[in-house]
Design an enzyme around this catalytic site. Sequence first.
Site, short mmCIF file in Angstrom:
data_model
loop_
_atom_site.label_atom_id
_atom_site.label_comp_id
_atom_site.label_asym_id
_atom_site.label_seq_id
_atom_site.Cartn_x
_atom_site.Cartn_y
_atom_site.Cartn_z
N CYS A 283 26.12 74.68 59.95
CA CYS A 283 25.97 75.08 61.35
C CYS A 283 27.27 74.90 62.10
CB CYS A 283 24.86 74.27 61.99
SG CYS A 283 23.36 74.36 61.02
N TYR B 30 43.62 69.86 46.98
CA TYR B 30 43.10 69.69 48.35
C TYR B 30 41.78 70.42 48.52
CZ TYR B 30 47.84 68.01 48.78
OH TYR B 30 49.01 67.32 48.55
C1 PLP Z 1 51.19 64.83 50.13
C2 PLP Z 1 52.43 64.25 49.61
C3 PLP Z 1 53.04 64.80 48.46
C4 PLP Z 1 52.49 66.00 47.74
O1 PLP Z 1 52.55 67.17 48.48
P1 PLP Z 1 52.24 68.56 47.74
O2 PLP Z 1 52.41 69.55 48.80
O3 PLP Z 1 50.84 68.48 47.25
O4 PLP Z 1 53.21 68.70 46.63
C5 PLP Z 1 54.16 64.19 48.00
N1 PLP Z 1 54.70 63.10 48.61
C6 PLP Z 1 54.15 62.56 49.71
C7 PLP Z 1 54.77 61.37 50.33
C8 PLP Z 1 53.00 63.11 50.25
O5 PLP Z 1 52.45 62.58 51.35
#
Ligand code: PLP
Length: 419
Positions: free
Chosen positions: A343, A372
């Site tokens: 909803c 993700y």
């Molecule tokens: C989220 C994150 C990543 C990975 O990012 P991607 O876009 O999935 O490659 C790497 N290092 C840090 C510190 C992050 O917060």
Amino acid sequence: MTHFHRRSDVLHVEDVALPVLADQVGTPAYVYSAAAIRSRYTALSEALADLDVSIHYAVKANSNQAVIKLLGGMGAGADVVSAGELARALAAGIPADQIVFAGVGKTKDEIRQAIDADIHLFSVESQPELEAISQVAASVGKSARVALRVNPDVDAKTHAKITTGKAENKFGVEIGFAADFFTRAAALPAVRAVGLSMHIGSQLLDLLPYEAAYTRMADLARDLMRKGHALELLDLGGGLGIEYGADKAPTPKDYADVVRRTVGGLGLKLAIEPGRWMVGAAGLLLTRVVYVKEGSAKRFVIVDGAMNDLIRPTLYEAEHRVELVSGASETAQRPADLVGPICETGDYLARNRDLPLVNAGDLIAFLDAGAYGAVMSSTYNSRPLVPEILVDGAKWAVIRERETVAHLIARDTVPEWLV
Ligand SMILES: *Cc1c(COP(=O)(O)O)cnc(C)c1O
């Protein structure tokens, strides 16, 4: 789509037909290809082979034990952003000395757990955090290895919600404060400042922001070394983008060229933290059509998957490719919104997509959902978390069971004084 392909018009993940998984495990479900994950890891590590670089898989992209274990088995370390992810990485067998820990709000309790485990490196995001790490390490008679996370103030040219390297973002310390940070670290009893780290954002499709940020980091590293700070390593973060919809992503070779050109000659050990790039294209969300509703303005295909299972479309305006599991060869295409049962008007998985005629009961896959996806799912509308399935050739296994409503209810307690 080599690991996701059609045989007699039926979409398969490697050698497994998706209708088989739908029948045996039900829908919605996440399905991952082990071969796809392996080939991504191999492509990136081969492109970087001539550089002294370690790959730390960013566990937050997909933290299933089987996925972490698969990548660990290929040689990947882990990048974690919470004590929970640290525990998951350790449980999946990632050696502590290949784990790096980032995040702006590590609590003392989390720091303690990481120090107890003897992790490789903390990415430190503020002066108070540096002091907290030193205090905690000193209290247990240890010394922690830290890298200063620098905010290079570069626009990653990605979605605003996943941009992390601009001065107005909460991440890292401004370049101008770096020298002071190293001087202060040297005066603290239980930290060793061994390097620099950065991460400017996620889903980068343009290499220019990397080039700009890595160049700034190289200049900063040289400057610090000239001032007498003994640097050992440079952690370049993650963020490498993948091809959703019509996107064009850089190749591992192009990325490696940027790394080589900007920071390859510093004499420092390098680290990268790819998350999405390793697993994003290796997974899909499998759903089943519940109803098709023909409106005067639009056709709505209502599927059993929803924003609680895959929030990326509504959170990031992400466009996941949509594939009918069978019947895709029909020629007549008409636009449709693919929505879930929740909803919320924001509960859609794809909008304005051309689809052939679909009927209740048909299976629809949302591609490139390996990163993700499952990790960001919730139980909103009391919808239990969906299962995850790993396919490897002709083998497959459920790597996370479907949660039950009974389990959801059992997590609540009603106070005695209420009844
Ligand atoms: C989220 C994150 C990543 C990975 O990012 P991607 O876009 O999935 O490659 C790497 N290092 C840090 C510190 C992050 O917060």
